[in-house]
Design a protein around this motif. Structure first.
Motif, mmCIF file in Angstrom:
data_model
loop_
_atom_site.group_PDB
_atom_site.id
_atom_site.type_symbol
_atom_site.label_atom_id
_atom_site.label_comp_id
_atom_site.label_asym_id
_atom_site.label_seq_id
_atom_site.Cartn_x
_atom_site.Cartn_y
_atom_site.Cartn_z
ATOM 1 N N ARG A 56 -26.174 11.279 63.081
ATOM 2 C CA ARG A 56 -25.979 10.015 62.380
ATOM 3 C C ARG A 56 -27.207 9.124 62.558
ATOM 4 N NH1 ARG A 56 -20.621 8.442 60.863
ATOM 5 N NH2 ARG A 56 -19.532 10.373 60.346
ATOM 6 N N ALA A 57 -27.631 8.510 61.457
ATOM 7 C CA ALA A 57 -28.784 7.603 61.537
ATOM 8 C C ALA A 57 -28.450 6.382 62.382
ATOM 9 C CB ALA A 57 -29.219 7.189 60.138
ATOM 10 N N ARG A 58 -27.231 5.842 62.204
ATOM 11 C CA ARG A 58 -26.769 4.695 62.983
ATOM 12 C C ARG A 58 -25.323 4.958 63.388
ATOM 13 N NH1 ARG A 58 -29.593 0.366 63.563
ATOM 14 N NH2 ARG A 58 -27.747 -0.895 63.993
ATOM 15 N N LYS A 73 -31.201 4.373 68.732
ATOM 16 C CA LYS A 73 -31.116 4.141 67.291
ATOM 17 C C LYS A 73 -30.515 2.781 66.956
ATOM 18 C CE LYS A 73 -30.385 9.054 66.206
ATOM 19 N NZ LYS A 73 -29.458 10.031 65.585
ATOM 20 N N ILE A 74 -29.520 2.364 67.715
ATOM 21 C CA ILE A 74 -28.765 1.163 67.336
ATOM 22 C C ILE A 74 -28.996 -0.019 68.270
ATOM 23 C CG2 ILE A 74 -26.986 2.532 66.199
ATOM 24 C CD1 ILE A 74 -25.192 2.132 68.603
#
Length: 206
Positions: A95-97, A126-127
């Motif tokens: 997952r990208a975010r 990432k987040i």
């Protein structure tokens, strides 16, 4: 596909499966439907069938995080804990975010705290630092004789909110556990000052 959604929300598994099957007949993406069917069959108490559909989705496109997450949940229900933990961690990583709730799900599936911490740290790269992830990570760190690691995590939270009383109190606890009572006392005093600065109606919050 739209018709299946309310059936899923009402746990009407047979009707949801029929709607998804019809969607495939009408040209819906088979891979996405397989992920959805995996969740339907898992909800219906058929984890082996759920795993079949999720596995087919993974094989069709091994870069889709949702497929790994679905397969991980099915494998968890089947008692395949090591395989489930691997799938859930990989699903989050794709997952990208990733949502914090997914990160926590993947963390809780890990059989070793080091693996759970790795899931947390990769996601937060990432987040950003997220309290709902970082606080469980701190508790995992407290299980090991390396208090500095837990302190570094709570300090990262305090960068975001330097006067957060709860996080200051947690830092004081960690300093106590590390055998640093003078620093712990000073941190507790800082927490009390932060509480005193709150509006009167909020000073009694836990």
């Amino acid at each position: 596909l739209n018709r299946a959604t309310p059936h899923v929300k009402r746990s009407e598994w047979d009707a949801a499966a029929v709607a998804y099957a019809r969607a495939v007949e009408l040209g819906a993406d088979r891979r996405a439907v397989d992920v959805a069917l995996s969740e339907v069959f898992l909800g219906a108490g058929l984890p082996r069938t759920a795993e079949f559909h999720a596995d087919r989705a993974v094989l069709a496109n091994p870069k889709v995080g949702a497929a790994f997450l679905a397969r991980g949940r099915a494998r968890s229900a089947l008692g395949m804990q090591a395989a489930a933990a691997e799938d859930l961690a990989h699903g989050v990583e794709l997952r990208a975010r990733p949502a914090p709730s997914l990160v926590l799900e993947a963390m809780s599936a890990q059989t070793h705290s080091a693996a759970a911490l790795a899931v947390a740290d990769r996601a937060m790269k990432k987040i950003g630092i997220v309290a709902s992830i970082q606080l469980p990570a701190i508790e995992l760190e407290r299980q090991h004789p390396t208090p500095n690691h837990a302190l570094a995590r709570v300090d990262a939270l305090l960068v975001q909110s330097p006067e957060h009383p709860g996080w200051l109190a947690l830092r004081g606890e960690l300093l106590e556990e590390a055998g640093r009572p003078d620093e712990a006392r000073a941190t507790y005093e800082q927490a009390l000052r932060a509480i005193s600065m709150r509006p009167p109606d909020r000073r009694g919050e836990r």
